[in-house]
Scaffold this motif. Structure first.
Motif, PDB file in Angstrom:
ATOM      1  N   ILE A  92      43.186  26.470  34.830  1.00  0.00           N
ATOM      2  CA  ILE A  92      44.452  26.055  35.156  1.00  0.00           C
ATOM      3  C   ILE A  92      44.104  25.747  36.614  1.00  0.00           C
ATOM      4  CG2 ILE A  92      46.788  26.489  35.684  1.00  0.00           C
ATOM      5  CD1 ILE A  92      46.698  28.635  33.478  1.00  0.00           C
ATOM      6  N   PRO A  93      44.245  24.284  36.895  1.00  0.00           N
ATOM      7  CA  PRO A  93      43.861  23.867  38.353  1.00  0.00           C
ATOM      8  C   PRO A  93      45.028  24.544  39.463  1.00  0.00           C
ATOM      9  CG  PRO A  93      44.295  21.845  36.852  1.00  0.00           C
ATOM     10  CD  PRO A  93      44.681  23.192  36.071  1.00  0.00           C
ATOM     11  N   GLU A  94      46.201  24.678  39.116  1.00  0.00           N
ATOM     12  CA  GLU A  94      47.174  25.293  40.078  1.00  0.00           C
ATOM     13  C   GLU A  94      46.624  26.798  40.541  1.00  0.00           C
ATOM     14  OE1 GLU A  94      49.290  22.227  38.058  1.00  0.00           O
ATOM     15  OE2 GLU A  94      47.947  23.928  37.309  1.00  0.00           O
ATOM     16  N   VAL A  95      45.924  27.392  39.641  1.00  0.00           N
ATOM     17  CA  VAL A  95      45.548  28.882  39.759  1.00  0.00           C
ATOM     18  C   VAL A  95      44.199  28.864  40.766  1.00  0.00           C
ATOM     19  CG1 VAL A  95      44.683  31.098  39.070  1.00  0.00           C
ATOM     20  CG2 VAL A  95      46.520  29.839  37.944  1.00  0.00           C
ATOM     21  N   GLN A  96      44.470  29.213  42.236  1.00  0.00           N
ATOM     22  CA  GLN A  96      43.394  29.124  43.144  1.00  0.00           C
ATOM     23  C   GLN A  96      42.571  30.358  43.110  1.00  0.00           C
ATOM     24  OE1 GLN A  96      43.521  26.218  45.196  1.00  0.00           O
ATOM     25  NE2 GLN A  96      44.056  25.652  43.499  1.00  0.00           N
ATOM     26  N   VAL A  97      43.180  31.567  43.099  1.00  0.00           N
ATOM     27  CA  VAL A  97      42.303  32.873  42.912  1.00  0.00           C
ATOM     28  C   VAL A  97      42.752  33.516  41.891  1.00  0.00           C
ATOM     29  CG1 VAL A  97      42.039  34.959  44.325  1.00  0.00           C
ATOM     30  CG2 VAL A  97      42.262  32.493  45.551  1.00  0.00           C
ATOM     31  N   VAL A  98      41.846  34.163  41.048  1.00  0.00           N
ATOM     32  CA  VAL A  98      42.035  35.250  40.105  1.00  0.00           C
ATOM     33  C   VAL A  98      41.255  36.747  40.501  1.00  0.00           C
ATOM     34  CG1 VAL A  98      41.603  35.857  37.549  1.00  0.00           C
ATOM     35  CG2 VAL A  98      41.964  33.383  38.385  1.00  0.00           C
ATOM     36  N   GLN A  99      41.924  37.715  40.670  1.00  0.00           N
ATOM     37  CA  GLN A  99      41.397  38.713  41.003  1.00  0.00           C
ATOM     38  C   GLN A  99      41.803  39.982  40.038  1.00  0.00           C
ATOM     39  OE1 GLN A  99      43.922  39.170  44.537  1.00  0.00           O
ATOM     40  NE2 GLN A  99      41.979  38.570  45.830  1.00  0.00           N
ATOM     41  N   HIS A 100      40.974  40.393  39.506  1.00  0.00           N
ATOM     42  CA  HIS A 100      40.962  41.385  38.446  1.00  0.00           C
ATOM     43  C   HIS A 100      41.313  42.769  39.230  1.00  0.00           C
ATOM     44  CE1 HIS A 100      39.232  44.144  34.846  1.00  0.00           C
ATOM     45  NE2 HIS A 100      40.847  44.206  34.872  1.00  0.00           N
ATOM     46  N   VAL A 101      42.243  43.535  39.339  1.00  0.00           N
ATOM     47  CA  VAL A 101      42.660  44.600  39.858  1.00  0.00           C
ATOM     48  C   VAL A 101      43.154  45.829  39.170  1.00  0.00           C
ATOM     49  CG1 VAL A 101      43.577  43.163  41.933  1.00  0.00           C
ATOM     50  CG2 VAL A 101      45.096  43.783  40.235  1.00  0.00           C
ATOM     51  N   LEU A 102      43.089  46.953  39.879  1.00  0.00           N
ATOM     52  CA  LEU A 102      43.600  48.318  39.509  1.00  0.00           C
ATOM     53  C   LEU A 102      45.029  48.667  39.890  1.00  0.00           C
ATOM     54  CD1 LEU A 102      42.574  50.812  37.885  1.00  0.00           C
ATOM     55  CD2 LEU A 102      41.876  51.779  39.957  1.00  0.00           C
ATOM     56  N   GLY A 103      45.629  49.014  39.084  1.00  0.00           N
ATOM     57  CA  GLY A 103      47.198  49.447  39.558  1.00  0.00           C
ATOM     58  C   GLY A 103      47.889  48.929  38.586  1.00  0.00           C
ATOM     59  N   LEU A 104      49.337  48.527  38.834  1.00  0.00           N
ATOM     60  CA  LEU A 104      50.529  48.283  38.023  1.00  0.00           C
ATOM     61  C   LEU A 104      50.079  46.930  37.080  1.00  0.00           C
ATOM     62  CD1 LEU A 104      53.242  48.830  36.876  1.00  0.00           C
ATOM     63  CD2 LEU A 104      53.991  47.268  38.736  1.00  0.00           C
ATOM     64  N   PHE A 105      49.382  45.983  37.995  1.00  0.00           N
ATOM     65  CA  PHE A 105      48.880  44.834  37.165  1.00  0.00           C
ATOM     66  C   PHE A 105      47.582  44.906  36.828  1.00  0.00           C
ATOM     67  CE2 PHE A 105      53.074  43.997  39.218  1.00  0.00           C
ATOM     68  CZ  PHE A 105      53.798  43.422  38.025  1.00  0.00           C
TER      69      PHE A 105
END
Length: 152
Positions: A92-105
């Motif tokens: 998706i071009p509008e998505v600039q950064v994707v971060q796999h994170v630990l926590g609620l999300f």
């Protein structure tokens, strides 16, 4: 990890301010010769401390006036692989950064859009239709202060 002396830190601080400055000008500012400055920069690059130089684009000047941070929780981790989600969301071009994170999300996304109506379109048609998307929380960016990061 590389040992940094005060001169290395000064070079990094200056390059963070302006990555386009040449080794000659940088050396003059710091009291080093151009060859010595270049060798230090090269050593920092080879050690992976400097991973590259980049252009910072003013998104608003390009017509993207809204930045939204999305927290995305996958609904069914077992049925949809993380790789499938990551592959789909990075397309998706509008998505600039994707971060796999630990926590609620499970993921944190940085999304740019022309305005809120454009963001709503991206959210409804692109992001909410991704494989495995469950809960989504949006935070609209109001302002941002640039912080260069640690250089010692």
């Amino acid at each position: 990890m590389i040992d940094l002396d005060d001169m290395d830190r000064a070079i990094l601080r200056r390059l963070v301010q302006d990555a386009t400055i040449g080794a000659g000008a940088l050396g003059r500012e710091l009291g080093l010769g151009q060859p010595a400055t270049w060798r230090r920069i090269r050593r920092l690059e080879e050690a992976g401390v400097i991973r590259g130089r980049r252009v910072v684009v003013d998104r608003a000047a390009l017509g993207f006036g809204v930045t939204v941070f999305l927290g995305v929780k996958l609904a069914t981790k077992g049925r949809v692989s993380l790789e499938d989600f990551e592959r789909a969301v990075t397309a998706i071009p509008e998505v600039q950064v994707v971060q796999h994170v630990l926590g609620l999300f499970d993921y944190r996304l940085r999304v740019v859009a022309r305005d809120l109506a454009d963001f709503e379109r991206v959210l409804r048609r692109r992001i909410m239709t991704l494989p495995g998307v469950g809960q989504v929380e949006a935070n609209v960016l109001l302002s941002e202060e640039g912080r260069p990061g640690p250089t010692g």
